[in-house]
Design a protein around this motif. Structure first.
Motif, mmCIF file in Angstrom:
data_model
loop_
_atom_site.group_PDB
_atom_site.id
_atom_site.type_symbol
_atom_site.label_atom_id
_atom_site.label_comp_id
_atom_site.label_asym_id
_atom_site.label_seq_id
_atom_site.Cartn_x
_atom_site.Cartn_y
_atom_site.Cartn_z
ATOM 1 N N GLN A 60 -51.604 -118.268 -15.579
ATOM 2 C CA GLN A 60 -50.952 -118.776 -16.794
ATOM 3 C C GLN A 60 -51.423 -117.987 -18.003
ATOM 4 O O GLN A 60 -52.609 -117.691 -18.121
ATOM 5 C CB GLN A 60 -51.252 -120.255 -17.006
ATOM 6 C CG GLN A 60 -50.538 -121.177 -16.031
ATOM 7 C CD GLN A 60 -50.668 -122.633 -16.408
ATOM 8 O OE1 GLN A 60 -51.706 -123.044 -16.902
ATOM 9 N NE2 GLN A 60 -49.613 -123.402 -16.176
ATOM 10 N N LEU A 61 -50.492 -117.670 -18.867
ATOM 11 C CA LEU A 61 -50.797 -116.984 -20.115
ATOM 12 C C LEU A 61 -50.154 -117.779 -21.239
ATOM 13 O O LEU A 61 -48.972 -118.136 -21.160
ATOM 14 C CB LEU A 61 -50.262 -115.558 -20.121
ATOM 15 C CG LEU A 61 -50.808 -114.614 -19.043
ATOM 16 C CD1 LEU A 61 -49.919 -114.612 -17.824
ATOM 17 C CD2 LEU A 61 -50.949 -113.202 -19.598
ATOM 18 N N VAL A 62 -50.912 -118.025 -22.277
ATOM 19 C CA VAL A 62 -50.423 -118.807 -23.411
ATOM 20 C C VAL A 62 -50.724 -118.052 -24.696
ATOM 21 O O VAL A 62 -51.893 -117.829 -25.038
ATOM 22 C CB VAL A 62 -51.069 -120.199 -23.461
ATOM 23 C CG1 VAL A 62 -50.531 -120.977 -24.657
ATOM 24 C CG2 VAL A 62 -50.817 -120.958 -22.159
ATOM 25 N N GLU A 63 -49.663 -117.679 -25.406
ATOM 26 C CA GLU A 63 -49.809 -116.961 -26.661
ATOM 27 C C GLU A 63 -49.877 -117.935 -27.838
ATOM 28 O O GLU A 63 -49.323 -119.040 -27.783
ATOM 29 C CB GLU A 63 -48.632 -116.006 -26.889
ATOM 30 C CG GLU A 63 -48.405 -114.970 -25.821
ATOM 31 C CD GLU A 63 -47.403 -115.393 -24.788
ATOM 32 O OE1 GLU A 63 -46.807 -114.512 -24.132
ATOM 33 O OE2 GLU A 63 -47.180 -116.620 -24.617
ATOM 34 N N SER A 64 -50.511 -117.487 -28.897
ATOM 35 C CA SER A 64 -50.554 -118.247 -30.148
ATOM 36 C C SER A 64 -50.793 -117.283 -31.292
ATOM 37 O O SER A 64 -51.126 -116.113 -31.074
ATOM 38 C CB SER A 64 -51.659 -119.310 -30.112
ATOM 39 O OG SER A 64 -52.922 -118.709 -29.951
ATOM 40 N N GLY A 65 -50.625 -117.785 -32.514
ATOM 41 C CA GLY A 65 -50.961 -116.988 -33.682
ATOM 42 C C GLY A 65 -49.779 -116.393 -34.419
ATOM 43 O O GLY A 65 -49.960 -115.775 -35.475
ATOM 44 N N GLY A 66 -48.583 -116.561 -33.891
ATOM 45 C CA GLY A 66 -47.420 -116.045 -34.595
ATOM 46 C C GLY A 66 -47.129 -116.844 -35.852
ATOM 47 O O GLY A 66 -47.749 -117.876 -36.122
ATOM 48 N N GLY A 67 -46.184 -116.367 -36.640
ATOM 49 C CA GLY A 67 -45.822 -117.070 -37.852
ATOM 50 C C GLY A 67 -44.892 -116.247 -38.710
ATOM 51 O O GLY A 67 -44.421 -115.179 -38.303
ATOM 52 N N SER A 68 -44.639 -116.766 -39.900
ATOM 53 C CA SER A 68 -43.785 -116.080 -40.865
ATOM 54 C C SER A 68 -44.664 -115.533 -41.984
ATOM 55 O O SER A 68 -45.406 -116.292 -42.614
ATOM 56 C CB SER A 68 -42.759 -117.051 -41.435
ATOM 57 O OG SER A 68 -41.884 -117.513 -40.431
#
Length: 123
Positions: A2-10
């Protein structure tokens, strides 16, 4: 796996973001871990990769602005993006593949993917 990305945004152009990818369930010592992005209507492209030895590779157009890294436990992957540009707007994905040597950035070579995190850059 499992891979879970985070940290994106506008963010506004010129800003910075640090994306994270948490990896679980991968049991092999050798790997390529890479970041890809896909903008609407465009093909998925690899932007940066790192292997278990810490060797890195980058898409030419992002060199100097993108930095890929991993933590000591090699369970987390990061992508620091500086001086963001509107053309960086895309869904960003992390991926892992059992492999040796310098990472390749062709998406078809990777078996395991996360769900992605959106990066939107306004001018």
């Amino acid at each position: 796996v499992q891979l879970v990305e985070s940290g994106g945004g506008s963010v506004q152009a010129g800003g910075s973001l640090k994306l994270s990818c948490s990896v679980s369930g991968y049991i092999y010592s050798e790997y390529w871990m890479s970041w890809f992005r896909q903008a609407p209507g465009k093909e998925r492209e690899g932007v940066a990769g790192i292997n278990n030895d810490g060797r890195t590779t980058y898409l030419d157009s992002v060199k100097g602005r993108f930095t890929i890294s991993q933590d000591n436990a090699k369970k987390n992957l990061y992508l620091q993006i500086n001086n963001l540009k509107p053309e960086d707007t895309a869904m960003y994905y992390c991926a892992i593949q059992r492999a040796q040597g310098l990472p390749h950035l062709r998406s078809s070579w990777y078996d395991y993917w996360g769900q992605g995190t959106q990066v939107t850059v306004s001018s």
